[in-house]
Design a protein around this motif. Structure first.
Motif, short mmCIF file in Angstrom:
data_model
loop_
_atom_site.label_atom_id
_atom_site.label_comp_id
_atom_site.label_asym_id
_atom_site.label_seq_id
_atom_site.Cartn_x
_atom_site.Cartn_y
_atom_site.Cartn_z
N PRO A 169 9.12 -73.38 21.64
CA PRO A 169 9.08 -72.73 22.95
C PRO A 169 10.07 -73.31 23.95
CG PRO A 169 6.86 -73.14 22.14
CD PRO A 169 7.78 -73.84 21.22
N ASP A 170 10.40 -74.60 23.84
CA ASP A 170 11.30 -75.22 24.80
C ASP A 170 12.77 -75.17 24.37
OD1 ASP A 170 11.00 -76.87 22.65
OD2 ASP A 170 10.77 -78.72 23.81
N GLN A 171 13.06 -74.43 23.31
CA GLN A 171 14.44 -74.33 22.84
C GLN A 171 15.03 -73.00 23.27
OE1 GLN A 171 15.28 -76.00 18.86
NE2 GLN A 171 16.26 -74.03 18.39
N PRO A 172 16.24 -72.94 23.84
CA PRO A 172 16.78 -71.69 24.39
C PRO A 172 17.10 -70.65 23.33
CG PRO A 172 18.44 -73.42 24.46
CD PRO A 172 17.17 -74.08 24.06
N ALA A 173 17.46 -71.06 22.12
CA ALA A 173 17.83 -70.11 21.07
C ALA A 173 17.21 -70.54 19.76
CB ALA A 173 19.35 -70.01 20.94
N ALA A 174 17.10 -69.59 18.83
CA ALA A 174 16.52 -69.87 17.52
C ALA A 174 17.60 -70.34 16.56
CB ALA A 174 15.83 -68.63 16.97
N LEU A 175 17.25 -71.23 15.67
CA LEU A 175 18.16 -71.71 14.65
C LEU A 175 17.96 -70.90 13.39
CD1 LEU A 175 20.24 -73.78 13.56
CD2 LEU A 175 18.27 -75.18 12.87
N PHE A 176 19.06 -70.43 12.80
CA PHE A 176 19.01 -69.67 11.56
C PHE A 176 19.68 -70.48 10.45
CE2 PHE A 176 21.06 -66.82 8.50
CZ PHE A 176 19.97 -66.09 8.06
N LEU A 177 18.96 -70.63 9.33
CA LEU A 177 19.48 -71.31 8.15
C LEU A 177 19.37 -70.37 6.96
CD1 LEU A 177 17.91 -74.90 8.37
CD2 LEU A 177 20.24 -74.22 8.98
N ALA A 178 20.40 -70.33 6.12
CA ALA A 178 20.39 -69.57 4.88
C ALA A 178 20.65 -70.53 3.74
CB ALA A 178 21.45 -68.47 4.90
N LEU A 179 19.74 -70.54 2.76
CA LEU A 179 19.84 -71.45 1.63
C LEU A 179 19.84 -70.65 0.33
CD1 LEU A 179 17.63 -72.80 3.85
CD2 LEU A 179 17.98 -74.75 2.32
N GLU A 180 20.53 -71.17 -0.65
CA GLU A 180 20.57 -70.58 -1.98
C GLU A 180 20.55 -71.69 -3.00
OE1 GLU A 180 23.31 -67.52 -4.65
OE2 GLU A 180 23.61 -67.71 -2.49
N GLY A 181 19.52 -71.67 -3.84
CA GLY A 181 19.38 -72.76 -4.81
C GLY A 181 19.11 -74.10 -4.17
N GLY A 182 18.51 -74.11 -2.97
CA GLY A 182 18.20 -75.34 -2.27
C GLY A 182 19.34 -75.91 -1.46
N VAL A 183 20.49 -75.22 -1.41
CA VAL A 183 21.65 -75.71 -0.68
C VAL A 183 21.87 -74.83 0.54
CG1 VAL A 183 24.12 -76.19 -0.80
CG2 VAL A 183 22.67 -76.54 -2.81
N VAL A 184 22.09 -75.44 1.72
CA VAL A 184 22.33 -74.70 2.95
C VAL A 184 23.71 -74.07 2.88
CG1 VAL A 184 22.53 -74.83 5.46
CG2 VAL A 184 20.81 -76.22 4.26
N ARG A 185 23.76 -72.73 2.98
CA ARG A 185 25.02 -72.00 2.92
C ARG A 185 25.50 -71.54 4.29
NH1 ARG A 185 26.88 -73.45 -2.00
NH2 ARG A 185 25.37 -72.98 -3.65
N HIS A 186 24.57 -71.40 5.24
CA HIS A 186 24.97 -70.88 6.55
C HIS A 186 24.02 -71.44 7.60
CE1 HIS A 186 26.86 -68.18 9.40
NE2 HIS A 186 25.66 -67.75 9.77
N ARG A 187 24.57 -71.74 8.77
CA ARG A 187 23.78 -72.30 9.87
C ARG A 187 24.36 -71.79 11.18
NH1 ARG A 187 23.23 -76.77 13.44
NH2 ARG A 187 21.17 -77.78 13.31
N GLU A 188 23.48 -71.22 12.02
CA GLU A 188 23.94 -70.73 13.32
C GLU A 188 22.74 -70.57 14.25
OE1 GLU A 188 25.69 -66.89 12.98
OE2 GLU A 188 23.79 -65.85 12.61
N PHE A 189 23.03 -70.47 15.55
CA PHE A 189 22.01 -70.18 16.54
C PHE A 189 22.10 -68.70 16.89
CE2 PHE A 189 22.40 -74.74 17.07
CZ PHE A 189 21.08 -75.13 17.25
N ARG A 190 20.92 -68.08 17.06
CA ARG A 190 20.86 -66.67 17.40
C ARG A 190 19.60 -66.41 18.20
NH1 ARG A 190 20.08 -63.71 11.62
NH2 ARG A 190 22.23 -64.54 11.43
N PRO A 191 19.52 -65.28 18.91
CA PRO A 191 18.30 -64.97 19.67
C PRO A 191 17.10 -64.82 18.74
CG PRO A 191 20.12 -63.59 20.37
CD PRO A 191 20.57 -64.28 19.12
N GLY A 192 15.95 -65.22 19.25
CA GLY A 192 14.72 -65.10 18.47
C GLY A 192 13.52 -65.52 19.27
#
Length: 288
Positions: A180-203
């Motif tokens: 609740p105290d964070q201005p934006a949501a963090l998005f993570l995409a993983l494949e096979g246990g490895v992080v492939r993409h990381r970004e902040f986006r509305p949520g």
């Protein structure tokens, strides 16, 4: 029988030759799938020469030195994942436990093809801080316990820190989380246990975990699963248990775009039971 000696070969040959056509007893020969050349044969049609060839092949297989080695991390992660994730319903269970431990009072579960194609669990809980989101997918990383003494006073549904890494090892997983105290949501995409993409986006505040193509990299496990309808029914029954156990939490289940369960948000378990099994059956229940 010692495959490294010639005694085994001669004994089996004598048994085969002396059995006769009228005898139903045939010698034991290991299945050819255990041999390196994977030759296929039928025991009833074997000749003495073919039998000795098969014995020689098996002798070479068993006498070869097989070194002891440590499995690669990716293979070991997939093996360990089978101890936690056996079918889609167990994935839903682990994600529901995380949502309830985060204090969520509204949880939505969406599945496609019985959870084989898609599982998405959305809650309005506390969320995960951005600095800790990737750590949540590390094995044995948890916020539930910190010392061995904590094992004797566990008050949460999960504590081992194995659910998310195990799921991520055998599926394509994405995480959208925002405290609740964070201005934006963090998005993570993983494949096979490895992080492939990381970004902040509305949520919105809370956490959404999306699991796609379960067991995509371990096709042998998919063969042990039942039909999508049967797997989806197991998820529905799981949600029934959670709805009765936590009547104050509203649970919603969407299967292939259709709402099949929507109940909770009440303090009376009897009202939840009446919604699930019908008022006539609920009236016959006795409180103990």
């Amino acid at each position: 029988c010692d495959w490294s000696s010639d005694v085994c070969s001669s004994d089996l040959l004598q048994i085969w030759a002396g059995s006769g056509r009228k005898s139903r007893r045939r010698p034991f020969v290991p299945h050819p799938s255990r041999f390196p050349d994977r030759r296929q044969f039928r025991l009833s049609g074997m000749t003495p020469r073919r039998l000795l060839g098969t014995i020689e092949t098996s002798r070479r297989f068993w006498s070869a030195a097989v070194p002891i080695r440590v499995l690669p991390p990716a293979v070991a992660a997939q093996v360990r994942a089978g101890e936690v994730v056996e079918r889609p319903a167990l994935v839903v269970k682990e994600l529901l436990d995380n949502s309830l431990d985060a204090g969520a009072d509204t949880i939505t579960v969406e599945i496609r093809q019985g959870g084989l194609e898609l599982i998405r669990v959305t809650d309005n809980g506390l969320g995960i801080p951005a600095a800790e989101a990737e750590l949540a997918f590390a094995r044995h990383a948890t916020s539930k316990i910190s010392t061995a003494a904590d094992l004797g006073r566990i008050r949460t549904l999960g504590f081992r820190g194995e659910a998310l890494p195990s799921i991520a090892a055998v599926a394509q997983v994405s995480l959208l989380t925002r405290p609740p105290d964070q201005p934006a949501a963090l998005f993570l995409a993983l494949e096979g246990g490895v992080v492939r993409h990381r970004e902040f986006r509305p949520g919105p505040p809370g956490t959404t975990v999306t699991v796609r193509h379960l067991f995509y990299n371990t096709p042998a496990r998919r063969r042990f699963l039942r039909s999508p309808a049967a797997e989806g029914q197991q998820i529905l029954h799981l949600l029934w248990h959670y709805a009765v156990t936590f009547p104050e939490v509203r649970f919603t289940l969407l299967s292939d775009g259709r709402e099949v369960l929507g109940c909770g948000g009440q303090s009376d378990p009897a009202a939840i039971l009446a919604r699930l099994i019908g008022p006539e059956m609920a009236d016959r229940l006795v409180t103990v």
